[in-house]
Each structure stands twice: as C-alpha cells, then as structure tokens.
Design a protein around this motif. Structure first.
Motif, short mmCIF file in Angstrom:
data_model
loop_
_atom_site.label_atom_id
_atom_site.label_comp_id
_atom_site.label_asym_id
_atom_site.label_seq_id
_atom_site.Cartn_x
_atom_site.Cartn_y
_atom_site.Cartn_z
N SER A 52 20.05 -21.17 24.92
CA SER A 52 19.75 -21.95 23.72
C SER A 52 18.53 -22.84 23.93
O SER A 52 17.63 -22.89 23.08
N ILE A 53 18.48 -23.52 25.05
CA ILE A 53 17.36 -24.41 25.33
C ILE A 53 16.08 -23.61 25.55
O ILE A 53 15.02 -23.99 25.06
N TYR A 54 16.18 -22.48 26.26
CA TYR A 54 15.00 -21.63 26.47
C TYR A 54 14.40 -21.19 25.13
O TYR A 54 13.19 -21.32 24.92
N ASN A 55 15.25 -20.68 24.26
CA ASN A 55 14.75 -20.19 22.96
C ASN A 55 14.12 -21.32 22.15
O ASN A 55 13.07 -21.14 21.52
N TYR A 56 14.73 -22.48 22.18
CA TYR A 56 14.19 -23.61 21.43
C TYR A 56 12.85 -24.07 22.02
O TYR A 56 11.88 -24.26 21.29
N ILE A 57 12.79 -24.23 23.34
CA ILE A 57 11.56 -24.69 23.97
C ILE A 57 10.45 -23.66 23.81
O ILE A 57 9.29 -24.02 23.59
N LEU A 58 10.78 -22.38 23.90
CA LEU A 58 9.77 -21.33 23.70
C LEU A 58 9.16 -21.44 22.31
O LEU A 58 7.93 -21.43 22.15
N LYS A 59 10.01 -21.60 21.30
CA LYS A 59 9.52 -21.73 19.93
C LYS A 59 8.63 -22.97 19.79
O LYS A 59 7.55 -22.92 19.20
N GLN A 60 9.08 -24.09 20.34
CA GLN A 60 8.32 -25.34 20.24
C GLN A 60 6.98 -25.24 20.97
O GLN A 60 5.96 -25.71 20.48
N THR A 61 6.99 -24.64 22.15
CA THR A 61 5.77 -24.53 22.95
C THR A 61 4.76 -23.61 22.26
O THR A 61 3.56 -23.89 22.27
N GLU A 62 5.23 -22.53 21.67
CA GLU A 62 4.33 -21.65 20.92
C GLU A 62 3.72 -22.39 19.74
O GLU A 62 2.53 -22.26 19.45
N HIS A 63 4.53 -23.20 19.07
CA HIS A 63 4.03 -23.99 17.95
C HIS A 63 2.98 -25.00 18.42
O HIS A 63 1.92 -25.15 17.79
N GLN A 64 3.24 -25.67 19.52
CA GLN A 64 2.30 -26.65 20.06
C GLN A 64 0.97 -25.99 20.43
O GLN A 64 -0.10 -26.51 20.12
N LYS A 65 1.07 -24.86 21.09
CA LYS A 65 -0.15 -24.14 21.49
C LYS A 65 -0.96 -23.75 20.26
O LYS A 65 -2.19 -23.90 20.23
N ALA A 66 -0.28 -23.26 19.23
CA ALA A 66 -0.97 -22.87 17.99
C ALA A 66 -1.63 -24.08 17.33
O ALA A 66 -2.76 -23.98 16.83
N GLN A 67 -0.95 -25.22 17.35
CA GLN A 67 -1.51 -26.44 16.76
C GLN A 67 -2.78 -26.86 17.49
O GLN A 67 -3.77 -27.23 16.86
N PHE A 68 -2.76 -26.83 18.82
CA PHE A 68 -3.94 -27.20 19.59
C PHE A 68 -5.10 -26.24 19.33
O PHE A 68 -6.23 -26.67 19.19
N GLU A 69 -4.79 -24.95 19.27
CA GLU A 69 -5.86 -23.97 19.05
C GLU A 69 -6.44 -24.07 17.65
O GLU A 69 -7.64 -23.93 17.46
N LYS A 70 -5.58 -24.32 16.68
CA LYS A 70 -6.02 -24.42 15.29
C LYS A 70 -6.85 -25.68 15.04
O LYS A 70 -7.79 -25.67 14.26
N ASN A 71 -6.52 -26.76 15.71
CA ASN A 71 -7.17 -28.05 15.47
C ASN A 71 -7.89 -28.57 16.71
O ASN A 71 -7.74 -29.73 17.08
N LYS A 72 -8.69 -27.74 17.34
CA LYS A 72 -9.39 -28.14 18.57
C LYS A 72 -10.26 -29.37 18.36
O LYS A 72 -10.40 -30.18 19.27
N ASP A 73 -10.82 -29.51 17.20
CA ASP A 73 -11.72 -30.64 16.94
C ASP A 73 -10.97 -31.92 16.56
O ASP A 73 -11.56 -32.98 16.48
N LYS A 74 -9.66 -31.82 16.36
CA LYS A 74 -8.85 -32.99 15.98
C LYS A 74 -7.76 -33.25 17.01
O LYS A 74 -6.60 -33.45 16.67
N ARG A 75 -8.14 -33.28 18.27
CA ARG A 75 -7.18 -33.42 19.36
C ARG A 75 -6.28 -34.65 19.22
O ARG A 75 -5.08 -34.57 19.44
N GLU A 76 -6.85 -35.78 18.88
CA GLU A 76 -6.05 -37.01 18.81
C GLU A 76 -5.00 -36.93 17.70
O GLU A 76 -3.87 -37.39 17.88
N ASP A 77 -5.35 -36.34 16.57
CA ASP A 77 -4.38 -36.17 15.48
C ASP A 77 -3.24 -35.26 15.92
O ASP A 77 -2.07 -35.53 15.65
N VAL A 78 -3.60 -34.17 16.61
CA VAL A 78 -2.59 -33.22 17.06
C VAL A 78 -1.69 -33.88 18.11
O VAL A 78 -0.47 -33.71 18.09
N ARG A 79 -2.27 -34.65 19.00
CA ARG A 79 -1.47 -35.33 20.03
C ARG A 79 -0.44 -36.27 19.41
O ARG A 79 0.70 -36.33 19.85
N ALA A 80 -0.85 -37.00 18.38
CA ALA A 80 0.09 -37.91 17.71
C ALA A 80 1.23 -37.12 17.07
O ALA A 80 2.41 -37.50 17.18
#
Length: 123
Positions: free
Chosen positions: A53-81
C-alpha cells in the motif's frame, strides 16, 4: 609544469562532479518508493500489505512530483511550496496505513528527520 597543474585541477573537478551526481540526484520514482518502503519496513516492521500500500502510494506521489518539477522548471520555488504541502498530506496518508504503535514510531522518525534540517539522508 603549468599545464600539469591545470590538468590536475580539471581531473579533481571532474571527479567531484561525478561523485556529486552519484549521490542521489535524479533517482527514478520506483527506486525512491522502494527505498522508502525498505527504510520504513526496517524502522516500523511493516507487514506485506502495508508495504504494498505504501509503495503504491509513494510511487504515485513521486511520479507526480517529478512531473511537476519537469513541467515547471522555471518556477522551482512555487513547485517547492506546493510539494511541501503535499509532503504533509503524504505523511498523513502513510500514517493511515499504520498501527497505533507504528504511528508513534513514525512520528518519532519524522521528528528526528526534521531536526536534521535540509541535510538529507546520509549514505
């Protein structure tokens, strides 16, 4: 002699940069989820159902985080918040998979990690 010094400096810089990249820069989501579950299993004694359960949840979250960073490379501080808010939600979701005893241990782990500040994990 001067060129030998320059060569030595370049070699040292190259080795330093190589080492820095190996320390965990871009870890893929599956590896990050696996490592996190292994750590939590060691610290909290997770059973197989909790691990899955935790693996599946963390995998989904980590994929989402990676996508957010890649999509908003120029807005790092906004993404970090935004990701900091998601981190809080992730901690609560992980707690939902745990027993009362495991929750207490998990909260102690969180407090210990927050005390380390931004140093990250020691390898």
């Amino acid at each position: 002699m001067k060129s030998l010094k320059i060569l030595a400096i370049c070699l040292c810089l190259g080795i330093s940069m190589s080492y820095a990249q190996q320390r965990g820069g871009n870890v893929d989501p599956a590896t990050r989820a696996k490592t996190t579950v292994e750590h939590l299993t060691k610290e909290l004694g997770l059973n197989k159902t909790q691990q899955d359960s935790i693996y599946n949840y963390i995998l989904k979250q980590t994929e989402h985080q990676k996508a957010q960073f890649e999509k908003n490379k120029d807005k790092r501080e906004d993404v970090r918040a935004e990701l900091q808010n998601e981190r809080t939600k992730k901690q609560e979701k992980i707690k939902s998979f745990l027993t009362a005893e495991q929750k207490a241990k998990y909260e102690a782990l969180e407090a210990k990690q927050e005390g380390r500040g931004f140093q990250g994990r020691k390898n």
